[in-house]
Structure formats: structure tokens, C-alpha cells
Write a protein that holds these residues in place. Sequence first.
Motif, short mmCIF file in Angstrom:
data_model
loop_
_atom_site.label_atom_id
_atom_site.label_comp_id
_atom_site.label_asym_id
_atom_site.label_seq_id
_atom_site.Cartn_x
_atom_site.Cartn_y
_atom_site.Cartn_z
N TYR A 1 0.81 -1.22 0.00
CA TYR A 1 0.00 0.00 0.00
C TYR A 1 0.84 1.28 0.00
N LEU A 2 2.18 1.14 0.15
CA LEU A 2 3.09 2.30 0.08
C LEU A 2 2.58 3.45 0.95
N LYS A 3 2.56 3.19 2.26
CA LYS A 3 1.88 4.10 3.19
C LYS A 3 2.54 5.47 3.33
N SER A 4 3.86 5.52 3.24
CA SER A 4 4.55 6.81 3.40
C SER A 4 4.94 7.40 2.05
N THR A 5 5.11 8.71 2.02
CA THR A 5 5.49 9.36 0.76
C THR A 5 6.90 8.96 0.33
N ASN A 6 7.77 8.69 1.30
CA ASN A 6 9.14 8.32 0.96
C ASN A 6 9.21 6.99 0.23
N GLU A 7 8.44 5.99 0.70
CA GLU A 7 8.51 4.68 0.05
C GLU A 7 7.72 4.64 -1.25
N ARG A 8 7.00 5.69 -1.56
CA ARG A 8 6.24 5.76 -2.81
C ARG A 8 7.12 6.19 -4.00
N LYS A 9 8.15 6.95 -3.73
CA LYS A 9 8.91 7.59 -4.80
C LYS A 9 9.48 6.59 -5.81
N LEU A 10 10.24 5.62 -5.34
CA LEU A 10 10.90 4.68 -6.24
C LEU A 10 9.88 3.81 -7.00
N PRO A 11 8.87 3.22 -6.33
CA PRO A 11 7.88 2.44 -7.08
C PRO A 11 7.15 3.26 -8.14
N LEU A 12 6.81 4.51 -7.82
CA LEU A 12 6.12 5.36 -8.79
C LEU A 12 7.02 5.67 -9.98
N LEU A 13 8.30 5.89 -9.71
CA LEU A 13 9.25 6.18 -10.78
C LEU A 13 9.42 4.95 -11.68
N ILE A 14 9.53 3.78 -11.07
CA ILE A 14 9.66 2.55 -11.85
C ILE A 14 8.39 2.30 -12.66
N ASN A 15 7.23 2.55 -12.05
CA ASN A 15 5.98 2.36 -12.76
C ASN A 15 5.85 3.31 -13.95
N SER A 16 6.39 4.51 -13.81
CA SER A 16 6.39 5.46 -14.92
C SER A 16 7.19 4.92 -16.10
N VAL A 17 8.30 4.27 -15.81
CA VAL A 17 9.12 3.66 -16.86
C VAL A 17 8.35 2.53 -17.54
N ILE A 18 7.63 1.73 -16.74
CA ILE A 18 6.84 0.62 -17.29
C ILE A 18 5.73 1.15 -18.19
N ILE A 19 5.03 2.18 -17.74
CA ILE A 19 3.95 2.77 -18.55
C ILE A 19 4.51 3.37 -19.83
N SER A 20 5.68 3.98 -19.74
CA SER A 20 6.32 4.52 -20.94
C SER A 20 6.62 3.41 -21.95
N LEU A 21 7.02 2.25 -21.44
CA LEU A 21 7.29 1.10 -22.29
C LEU A 21 6.00 0.64 -22.98
N ILE A 22 4.88 0.66 -22.26
CA ILE A 22 3.59 0.28 -22.84
C ILE A 22 3.22 1.24 -23.96
N ILE A 23 3.44 2.52 -23.74
CA ILE A 23 3.09 3.54 -24.74
C ILE A 23 3.91 3.39 -26.01
N THR A 24 5.16 3.00 -25.86
CA THR A 24 6.05 2.93 -27.03
C THR A 24 6.04 1.56 -27.71
N ARG A 25 5.60 0.51 -26.98
CA ARG A 25 5.70 -0.84 -27.54
C ARG A 25 4.36 -1.57 -27.69
N VAL A 26 3.41 -1.29 -26.83
CA VAL A 26 2.16 -2.06 -26.83
C VAL A 26 1.01 -1.29 -27.45
N PHE A 27 0.75 -0.10 -26.94
CA PHE A 27 -0.35 0.73 -27.46
C PHE A 27 0.22 2.02 -28.02
N THR A 28 0.73 1.94 -29.23
CA THR A 28 1.34 3.11 -29.86
C THR A 28 0.25 4.00 -30.47
N SER A 29 0.61 5.23 -30.78
CA SER A 29 -0.37 6.21 -31.26
C SER A 29 -0.92 5.88 -32.64
#
Length: 201
Positions: free
Chosen positions: A70-98
Amino acid sequence: MDFILKSISYVLHPLIMPLLGVLFYFSKTPRFIPDPIQHAKIFSTVLLTIILPLLVYYLLRTLNKVESIYLKSTNERKLPLLINSVIISLIITRVFTSNEIVELYYFFVGILASTLACFALAIFKVKASIHMLAASGFFMFAVALGIHFKININGTIALMMILLGAIATSRLHLKAHTYPELIIGSLTGLIPQLLLLKWWL
């Protein structure tokens, strides 16, 4: 009641919302999309938005970077959110392109914008509800698809409003968030999807 409210937070976890958006799109689109392509896109979505983030979570937990899913604190949220942003970017460029499925492309662009906004809020020690962020983003996308395809989705809208209320109640019951955090999360998920409508609606 306590069991039900706890279960809502697990069953309606933010990780499943992108998959729900993809499944909803394929179930409502009037366009012909061959089944093998749909299956491949759905499999890729499951792999990248559910399985991979779970593996990353267990790795981070092993390294003592996070305490719970549940990533209760703001500090432990930073790295997972950053990694998830990279994953979503991969989806945009490889899976669901424009140039393939434009609606889902902008759906994931909205998810990326929401994730980055949540990351920025975490840097400034502002905690937004990721549950509400994900659910409200899917809700806005579903409403937009109904308008886009000129189909009646009143039942879906009613159900989603009930689920949004259930998620908010669950998070409050578990003392995971305050009212302002739920509101911030909802707006962070909804606004990017709303702003992107002019590009595809």
C-alpha cells in the motif's frame, strides 16, 4: 463489514485498473480487431501492469525499500512510482502506440501523467490516494469511450460510481487516507484523462 471493506482495497487494487480499461475498450469498440491481436495486447497489459510491478514490489521489499504493497509513506512511494512510470512509458512505445489504438494510447498517456503527478506530490510530502487515482482515471476513460462510440454505458457509470464510493470508504475505514488525500488522488487520476480528450474524442 470490516472484512468486506478490507477486501475492496485488495480486489480493486490500482494495479488492475489499466487492465480493466483495456478490457472495457475491447468489449465496447465497434472496430474490428482480430482476436489474436486483442489477446496479445491483453497478455502484454497483464504482464507489464500487474505481474512486473508485483515482481518489482517483492524485490523492493526484499531490499527494505518498501514496507507494504500500500506504500503508506510518501518516501517509500517515490521509487515504485518512478519505476511504474518507466513501465507505462514502455507500454506507450511498444504495446499501445499512437498509430495503432489511439484511444488506449492516450489512456496510458493519462496514466503516465497521473503517475508522474503522484510522484511529484510525494517529493513534496503530499500523499494522494493511488486507489482513487487509478479508479477515477478508469472512470473518466469509460465515460469518454461511451461518448466517443455513442453507446449507452449508464450501467457502467452507475457501477463505477458505487465502486468509487466503496474504495473511498474502504481507504477511510483502514485509516490509510484522509478526505483531502482521497480528493487529491481522484483529481490526479481524472484531470489528465480529461485534458487528453481533445486529442482523441
